[in-house]
Design a protein around this motif. Structure first.
Motif, PDB file in Angstrom:
ATOM      1  N   ILE A 117       0.802  -1.210   0.107  1.00 43.13           N
ATOM      2  CA  ILE A 117       0.143   0.047   0.076  1.00 43.13           C
ATOM      3  C   ILE A 117       0.913   1.318  -0.139  1.00 43.13           C
ATOM      4  CG2 ILE A 117      -1.636   1.343   1.480  1.00 43.13           C
ATOM      5  CD1 ILE A 117      -2.837  -1.329   2.209  1.00 43.13           C
ATOM      6  N   PHE A 129      -9.439   0.970  -3.293  1.00 43.24           N
ATOM      7  CA  PHE A 129      -8.838  -0.190  -3.532  1.00 43.24           C
ATOM      8  C   PHE A 129      -7.831  -0.636  -2.485  1.00 43.24           C
ATOM      9  CE2 PHE A 129      -4.444  -2.032  -4.848  1.00 43.24           C
ATOM     10  CZ  PHE A 129      -5.073  -3.054  -5.570  1.00 43.24           C
ATOM     11  N   ASN A 130      -7.221   0.354  -1.917  1.00 44.80           N
ATOM     12  CA  ASN A 130      -6.437   0.261  -0.610  1.00 44.80           C
ATOM     13  C   ASN A 130      -7.250  -0.233   0.716  1.00 44.80           C
ATOM     14  OD1 ASN A 130      -4.179   0.842  -1.876  1.00 44.80           O
ATOM     15  ND2 ASN A 130      -4.293   3.039  -0.940  1.00 44.80           N
ATOM     16  N   SER A 185      -3.411  -3.820 -10.181  1.00 48.12           N
ATOM     17  CA  SER A 185      -4.271  -2.952  -9.718  1.00 48.12           C
ATOM     18  C   SER A 185      -4.750  -1.883 -10.920  1.00 48.12           C
ATOM     19  CB  SER A 185      -3.777  -2.120  -8.727  1.00 48.12           C
ATOM     20  OG  SER A 185      -2.541  -1.451  -9.331  1.00 48.12           O
ATOM     21  N   PRO A 186      -4.328  -1.618 -11.842  1.00 46.99           N
ATOM     22  CA  PRO A 186      -4.973  -0.747 -12.753  1.00 46.99           C
ATOM     23  C   PRO A 186      -6.197  -1.146 -13.403  1.00 46.99           C
ATOM     24  CG  PRO A 186      -2.405  -0.683 -13.049  1.00 46.99           C
ATOM     25  CD  PRO A 186      -2.858  -1.810 -12.266  1.00 46.99           C
ATOM     26  N   LYS A 215      -8.884  -1.835 -10.654  1.00 48.67           N
ATOM     27  CA  LYS A 215      -9.615  -0.520 -10.207  1.00 48.67           C
ATOM     28  C   LYS A 215     -10.541  -0.122 -11.330  1.00 48.67           C
ATOM     29  CE  LYS A 215      -5.393   1.275  -7.791  1.00 48.67           C
ATOM     30  NZ  LYS A 215      -4.491   2.135  -7.625  1.00 48.67           N
ATOM     31  N   PRO A 230       3.111   0.702  -3.924  1.00 50.02           N
ATOM     32  CA  PRO A 230       2.444  -0.158  -4.804  1.00 50.02           C
ATOM     33  C   PRO A 230       3.052  -0.520  -6.191  1.00 50.02           C
ATOM     34  CG  PRO A 230       1.627   2.065  -4.935  1.00 50.02           C
ATOM     35  CD  PRO A 230       2.611   1.991  -3.873  1.00 50.02           C
ATOM     36  N   ASP A 231       4.185   0.345  -6.508  1.00 50.52           N
ATOM     37  CA  ASP A 231       4.865   0.027  -7.675  1.00 50.52           C
ATOM     38  C   ASP A 231       6.120  -1.094  -7.401  1.00 50.52           C
ATOM     39  OD1 ASP A 231       3.487   1.621  -9.391  1.00 50.52           O
ATOM     40  OD2 ASP A 231       4.845   3.283  -8.725  1.00 50.52           O
ATOM     41  N   SER A 282     -11.531   3.664  -6.655  1.00 50.44           N
ATOM     42  CA  SER A 282     -10.786   4.892  -6.502  1.00 50.44           C
ATOM     43  C   SER A 282      -9.273   4.182  -5.831  1.00 50.44           C
ATOM     44  CB  SER A 282     -10.956   6.098  -5.716  1.00 50.44           C
ATOM     45  OG  SER A 282     -11.223   5.392  -4.452  1.00 50.44           O
ATOM     46  N   ASP A 283      -8.180   4.987  -5.825  1.00 45.44           N
ATOM     47  CA  ASP A 283      -7.046   4.384  -5.109  1.00 45.44           C
ATOM     48  C   ASP A 283      -7.326   4.065  -3.421  1.00 45.44           C
ATOM     49  OD1 ASP A 283      -5.338   4.690  -7.285  1.00 45.44           O
ATOM     50  OD2 ASP A 283      -4.577   6.636  -6.616  1.00 45.44           O
ATOM     51  N   GLU A 284      -8.196   4.916  -2.911  1.00 45.62           N
ATOM     52  CA  GLU A 284      -8.677   4.893  -1.455  1.00 45.62           C
ATOM     53  C   GLU A 284      -9.510   3.406  -1.094  1.00 45.62           C
ATOM     54  OE1 GLU A 284      -8.833   7.731  -3.411  1.00 45.62           O
ATOM     55  OE2 GLU A 284      -7.238   8.889  -2.252  1.00 45.62           O
ATOM     56  N   PHE A 315      -1.845  -5.915  -6.328  1.00 44.79           N
ATOM     57  CA  PHE A 315      -1.114  -4.787  -6.759  1.00 44.79           C
ATOM     58  C   PHE A 315      -0.296  -4.775  -8.078  1.00 44.79           C
ATOM     59  CE2 PHE A 315      -1.301  -5.039  -1.971  1.00 44.79           C
ATOM     60  CZ  PHE A 315      -1.704  -3.751  -1.700  1.00 44.79           C
TER      61      PHE A 315
END
Length: 210
Positions: free
Chosen positions: A102, A187-188, A173-174, A177, A105-106, A183-185, A170
């Motif tokens: 988190i 997803f996390n 994730s693209p 999502k 993520p990369d 959203s990123d939030e 992760f």
């Protein structure tokens, strides 16, 4: 300038360069990233980058080593803890990886590129055999199999399942999502939920049937 001040400046510049290189290596790949790109991203001139790091290859190796150590060694203390059961270790490993990813993520994409390019060299450099296959966690799993407590299974399957369930979301994730309209939030938030779900799923997989 005092030595202490110079040391702080040197460390700050090195960290800027490594952060810029990590970002570009992850986004563009090693081959497509030029040293000039890294210098521009770090907000310094090329000569200064070359002063701190002699080549792009050396910089890449340093960043990769840092990331691999963080990725693997973050769970060493968990896998060799005498005070926890294998079930507790599964939960702690999942929690540690999800929290780490988190924040970064990369990292999985960056790490996977090196695993794909040089798996044998990576295993040798990072001493994976001792970290994973000779850990107390693996011995506990083997003991549980021998004691007829869980379904007979190669412990490596369990390692693959933990990593797959914690790390793959992760990597994907693209797409995930997009599919979930997240959203990123959000997803996390889902990933934090997985910290509780992964141990439950693995417990069910390992439970003796009948």
């Amino acid at each position: 300038m005092k030595k202490e001040e110079k040391a702080k400046i040197d460390q700050s510049t090195e960290e800027k360069i490594k952060a810029a290189a990590y970002k570009l290596f992850t986004q563009k790949g090693y081959a497509a990233t030029k040293t000039r790109d890294i210098a521009e991203e770090a907000g310094i001139n090329l000569a200064l980058l070359n002063y701190y790091f002699r080549s792009k290859e050396k910089l890449f190796e340093l960043i990769m080593a840092d990331n691999m150590k963080q990725f693997m060694f973050s769970v060493v203390s968990i896998t060799n803890d005498d005070n926890t059961t294998y079930q507790e270790k599964i939960a702690l490993i999942a929690e540690t990886y999800i929290d780490m990813l988190i924040a970064q993520p990369d990292m999985p994409i960056f790490v996977l590129s090196e695993i794909r390019n040089d798996p044998s060299g990576l295993i040798k450099k990072m001493n994976f055999d001792d970290i994973i296959l000779r850990s107390l966690f693996i011995r506990q799993l083997k003991s549980a199999v021998e004691g007829n407590e869980i379904t007979p299974v190669d412990p490596l399957h369990i390692i693959m399942n933990i990593l797959g369930m914690a790390v793959f979301p992760f990597i994907g994730s693209p797409v995930l999502k997009k599919i979930g309209g997240m959203s990123d939030e959000s997803f996390n938030a889902m990933m934090r939920e997985r910290k509780k779900l992964i141990p439950l799923w693995l417990h069910e997989m390992l439970r003796k049937k009948g």
